[in-house]
Design an enzyme around this catalytic site. Sequence first.
Site, PDB file in Angstrom:
ATOM      1  N   THR A   1      11.123   4.756   5.844  1.00  0.00           N
ATOM      2  CA  THR A   1       9.948   5.114   6.655  1.00  0.00           C
ATOM      3  C   THR A   1       9.224   3.846   7.073  1.00  0.00           C
ATOM      4  O   THR A   1       8.065   3.898   7.471  1.00  0.00           O
ATOM      5  CB  THR A   1       8.969   6.008   5.859  1.00  0.00           C
ATOM      6  N   SER A   2       9.904   2.694   6.969  1.00  0.00           N
ATOM      7  CA  SER A   2       9.222   1.429   7.247  1.00  0.00           C
ATOM      8  C   SER A   2       9.500   0.946   8.675  1.00  0.00           C
ATOM      9  O   SER A   2       8.698   1.210   9.570  1.00  0.00           O
ATOM     10  CB  SER A   2       9.620   0.390   6.207  1.00  0.00           C
ATOM     11  N   ARG A   3      10.600   0.274   8.883  1.00  0.00           N
ATOM     12  CA  ARG A   3      11.000  -0.143  10.225  1.00  0.00           C
ATOM     13  C   ARG A   3      12.515  -0.062  10.319  1.00  0.00           C
ATOM     14  O   ARG A   3      13.231  -0.440   9.379  1.00  0.00           O
ATOM     15  CB  ARG A   3      10.545  -1.582  10.523  1.00  0.00           C
TER      16      ARG A   3
ATOM     17  N   ARG B   1       0.822  -1.219   0.000  1.00  0.00           N
ATOM     18  CA  ARG B   1       0.000   0.000   0.000  1.00  0.00           C
ATOM     19  C   ARG B   1       0.858   1.273   0.000  1.00  0.00           C
ATOM     20  O   ARG B   1       0.653   2.177  -0.801  1.00  0.00           O
ATOM     21  CB  ARG B   1      -0.905   0.015   1.222  1.00  0.00           C
ATOM     22  N   ILE B   2       1.835   1.326   0.926  1.00  0.00           N
ATOM     23  CA  ILE B   2       2.629   2.560   1.046  1.00  0.00           C
ATOM     24  C   ILE B   2       3.599   2.691  -0.129  1.00  0.00           C
ATOM     25  O   ILE B   2       3.753   3.770  -0.703  1.00  0.00           O
ATOM     26  CB  ILE B   2       3.382   2.588   2.402  1.00  0.00           C
TER      27      ILE B   2
ATOM     28  N   ASP C   1      12.857   7.854   9.219  1.00  0.00           N
ATOM     29  CA  ASP C   1      11.741   8.140  10.128  1.00  0.00           C
ATOM     30  C   ASP C   1      11.699   7.083  11.222  1.00  0.00           C
ATOM     31  O   ASP C   1      10.936   7.206  12.172  1.00  0.00           O
ATOM     32  CB  ASP C   1      10.417   8.142   9.344  1.00  0.00           C
TER      33      ASP C   1
ATOM     34  N   HIS D   1       9.636   8.827  13.901  1.00  0.00           N
ATOM     35  CA  HIS D   1       8.535   7.921  13.544  1.00  0.00           C
ATOM     36  C   HIS D   1       7.197   8.676  13.500  1.00  0.00           C
ATOM     37  O   HIS D   1       6.268   8.374  14.251  1.00  0.00           O
ATOM     38  CB  HIS D   1       8.463   6.751  14.537  1.00  0.00           C
TER      39      HIS D   1
ATOM     40  N   ASP E   1       9.961  -6.561  -5.110  1.00  0.00           N
ATOM     41  CA  ASP E   1       8.973  -7.109  -4.175  1.00  0.00           C
ATOM     42  C   ASP E   1       8.658  -8.535  -4.613  1.00  0.00           C
ATOM     43  O   ASP E   1       8.046  -8.752  -5.656  1.00  0.00           O
ATOM     44  CB  ASP E   1       7.700  -6.249  -4.196  1.00  0.00           C
TER      45      ASP E   1
ATOM     46  N   GLU F   1      14.934   2.525  18.218  1.00  0.00           N
ATOM     47  CA  GLU F   1      14.079   3.684  18.519  1.00  0.00           C
ATOM     48  C   GLU F   1      13.245   3.496  19.786  1.00  0.00           C
ATOM     49  O   GLU F   1      12.820   4.477  20.402  1.00  0.00           O
ATOM     50  CB  GLU F   1      13.155   4.000  17.337  1.00  0.00           C
TER      51      GLU F   1
HETATM   52  P1  NAI Z   1       1.884  -3.811   2.891  1.00  0.00           P
HETATM   53  O1  NAI Z   1       1.732  -5.113   3.574  1.00  0.00           O
HETATM   54  O2  NAI Z   1       0.724  -3.228   2.158  1.00  0.00           O
HETATM   55  O3  NAI Z   1       3.120  -3.852   1.869  1.00  0.00           O
HETATM   56  C1  NAI Z   1       4.362  -4.436   2.173  1.00  0.00           C
HETATM   57  C2  NAI Z   1       4.938  -4.946   0.870  1.00  0.00           C
HETATM   58  O4  NAI Z   1       6.253  -5.431   1.133  1.00  0.00           O
HETATM   59  C3  NAI Z   1       4.116  -6.109   0.265  1.00  0.00           C
HETATM   60  O5  NAI Z   1       3.825  -5.836  -1.088  1.00  0.00           O
HETATM   61  C4  NAI Z   1       5.050  -7.300   0.399  1.00  0.00           C
HETATM   62  O6  NAI Z   1       4.895  -8.209  -0.666  1.00  0.00           O
HETATM   63  C5  NAI Z   1       6.407  -6.611   0.351  1.00  0.00           C
HETATM   64  N1  NAI Z   1       7.495  -7.435   0.842  1.00  0.00           N
HETATM   65  C6  NAI Z   1       7.448  -8.454   1.741  1.00  0.00           C
HETATM   66  N2  NAI Z   1       8.671  -8.986   1.891  1.00  0.00           N
HETATM   67  C7  NAI Z   1       9.496  -8.292   1.073  1.00  0.00           C
HETATM   68  C8  NAI Z   1      10.887  -8.377   0.775  1.00  0.00           C
HETATM   69  N3  NAI Z   1      11.666  -9.307   1.355  1.00  0.00           N
HETATM   70  N4  NAI Z   1      11.409  -7.506  -0.100  1.00  0.00           N
HETATM   71  C9  NAI Z   1      10.631  -6.582  -0.703  1.00  0.00           C
HETATM   72  N5  NAI Z   1       9.307  -6.460  -0.480  1.00  0.00           N
HETATM   73  C10 NAI Z   1       8.759  -7.308   0.397  1.00  0.00           C
HETATM   74  O7  NAI Z   1       2.394  -2.793   4.020  1.00  0.00           O
HETATM   75  P2  NAI Z   1       2.318  -1.208   3.989  1.00  0.00           P
HETATM   76  O8  NAI Z   1       1.030  -0.758   4.562  1.00  0.00           O
HETATM   77  O9  NAI Z   1       2.721  -0.714   2.654  1.00  0.00           O
HETATM   78  O10 NAI Z   1       3.435  -0.840   5.072  1.00  0.00           O
HETATM   79  C11 NAI Z   1       4.800  -1.093   4.817  1.00  0.00           C
HETATM   80  C12 NAI Z   1       5.579  -0.893   6.108  1.00  0.00           C
HETATM   81  O11 NAI Z   1       5.537   0.491   6.467  1.00  0.00           O
HETATM   82  C13 NAI Z   1       4.956  -1.618   7.320  1.00  0.00           C
HETATM   83  O12 NAI Z   1       5.456  -2.939   7.421  1.00  0.00           O
HETATM   84  C14 NAI Z   1       5.357  -0.767   8.484  1.00  0.00           C
HETATM   85  O13 NAI Z   1       6.503  -1.367   9.062  1.00  0.00           O
HETATM   86  C15 NAI Z   1       5.713   0.599   7.856  1.00  0.00           C
HETATM   87  N6  NAI Z   1       4.898   1.705   8.360  1.00  0.00           N
HETATM   88  C16 NAI Z   1       5.517   2.832   8.820  1.00  0.00           C
HETATM   89  C17 NAI Z   1       4.787   3.916   9.286  1.00  0.00           C
HETATM   90  C18 NAI Z   1       5.432   5.179   9.759  1.00  0.00           C
HETATM   91  O14 NAI Z   1       4.779   5.977  10.465  1.00  0.00           O
HETATM   92  N7  NAI Z   1       6.686   5.455   9.424  1.00  0.00           N
HETATM   93  C19 NAI Z   1       3.317   3.838   9.343  1.00  0.00           C
HETATM   94  C20 NAI Z   1       2.763   2.635   8.763  1.00  0.00           C
HETATM   95  C21 NAI Z   1       3.534   1.605   8.321  1.00  0.00           C
END
Ligand code: NAI
Length: 347
Positions: free
Chosen positions: A234-236, A157-158, A260, A297, A177, A265
């Site tokens: 901005t992920s983890r 999604r992001i 972020d 974050h 991905d 953290e």
């Molecule tokens: P999502 O589940 O919609 O997308 C994650 C994508 O990563 C999926 O398409 C998946 O197939 C892919 N993926 C899985 N393993 C992988 C790999 N080894 N290599 C490459 N891609 C891989 O999750 P969404 O909503 O897009 O969120 C992504 C991350 O953003 C979350 O896991 C969370 O940790 C982080 N996040 C950070 C926030 C912030 O405030 N900075 C807020 C919300 C989420």
Amino acid sequence: MKLSVFSAKSYDRSYLDQVLTTRFPNLCTIEYHAFALSDETVPLAQASDAVCVFVNDTLDASVLHALHKGGVRAILLRCAGFNHVDLSTAEKLGLFVANVPAYSPEAVAEFAVTLVQTLNRKTHRAYNRVREGNFNIEGLLGTTLYGKTVGIVGVGRIGLAAARIFHGFGCRLIAYDPFAGPEFGQYGTLVELDTLLQESHIVSLHCPLTGGTKHLINESTLARMKPGAMLVNTSRGGLIDSAAVIDALKTRQLGGLALDVYEAEGELFYNDHSGEIIDDDVLMRLMTFPNVLVCGHQGFFTSEALTEIAGVTLSNLSDFAGGKSCANTLVTEGHVLVRRDTAPVRL
Ligand code: NAI
């Protein structure tokens, strides 16, 4: 039903209280705790039916067992990431665990692009200069994004929302991905990780933190990046080996770093440590580089996202309380997360 909310800030209270009153008036009473859930604080959840936690609360086996012993049966994550939850223990204990999978992917994607452009065009430095009457622009040189190659790691999604924005800048988009759907095809091309690293001027991380993605960015992958490229996370935090990144910044292999999130953290973020001596030498070293930008974050932090988080969190609790099936439950099979709305994720 009683819900204990941990790591509660004023904004959590205000959005949860508002949604509770307007949409779920008879669902539960809420007790707020400012501190994070941990082995030390878990007794405060006694007599609660459910706990609600955020990204830096501890939900390892020991805390989960203590919660279960105290009568807690549901864990509500008011976030998307679930890397901090021992899901297999939760499942063994029969705990209901649900997250908020998509409260505002655009909010995080927009923040990732904001970080890129702040670092690239140095507006954070310009702001300070101009306030002191210094209008000299030397040292503020950036690059034009148009025509640059952006590599997106994880086009969920992001990642997709970020791709859409970078596409609007006129960037060339590539992505890695292993579970990608067809959607990214409208913005660019899926490639292997190595190709992405070699060709991207900007690498933006949007995959979850799992056993397989921990330190995805390490000494070896950094060496394969285009010299002088920018890395945005901005992920983890755990996706990046911070010590390796410091070395890559020192050799100029890495041209810029926008964070972020940070792997340690949990000790610092979301609290004011400005009057203290911070012991984290890695983070402190990172913050000395002029081409590093660190935020605490806040990618998710928009009013739209907070409204959605509160709404989905209480809706998840309502499903649990009513014995209904909940689309946001996190269930594992072996080491694979299975859920109706996402591709399987290897943990
Ligand atoms: P999502 O589940 O919609 O997308 C994650 C994508 O990563 C999926 O398409 C998946 O197939 C892919 N993926 C899985 N393993 C992988 C790999 N080894 N290599 C490459 N891609 C891989 O999750 P969404 O909503 O897009 O969120 C992504 C991350 O953003 C979350 O896991 C969370 O940790 C982080 N996040 C950070 C926030 C912030 O405030 N900075 C807020 C919300 C989420």
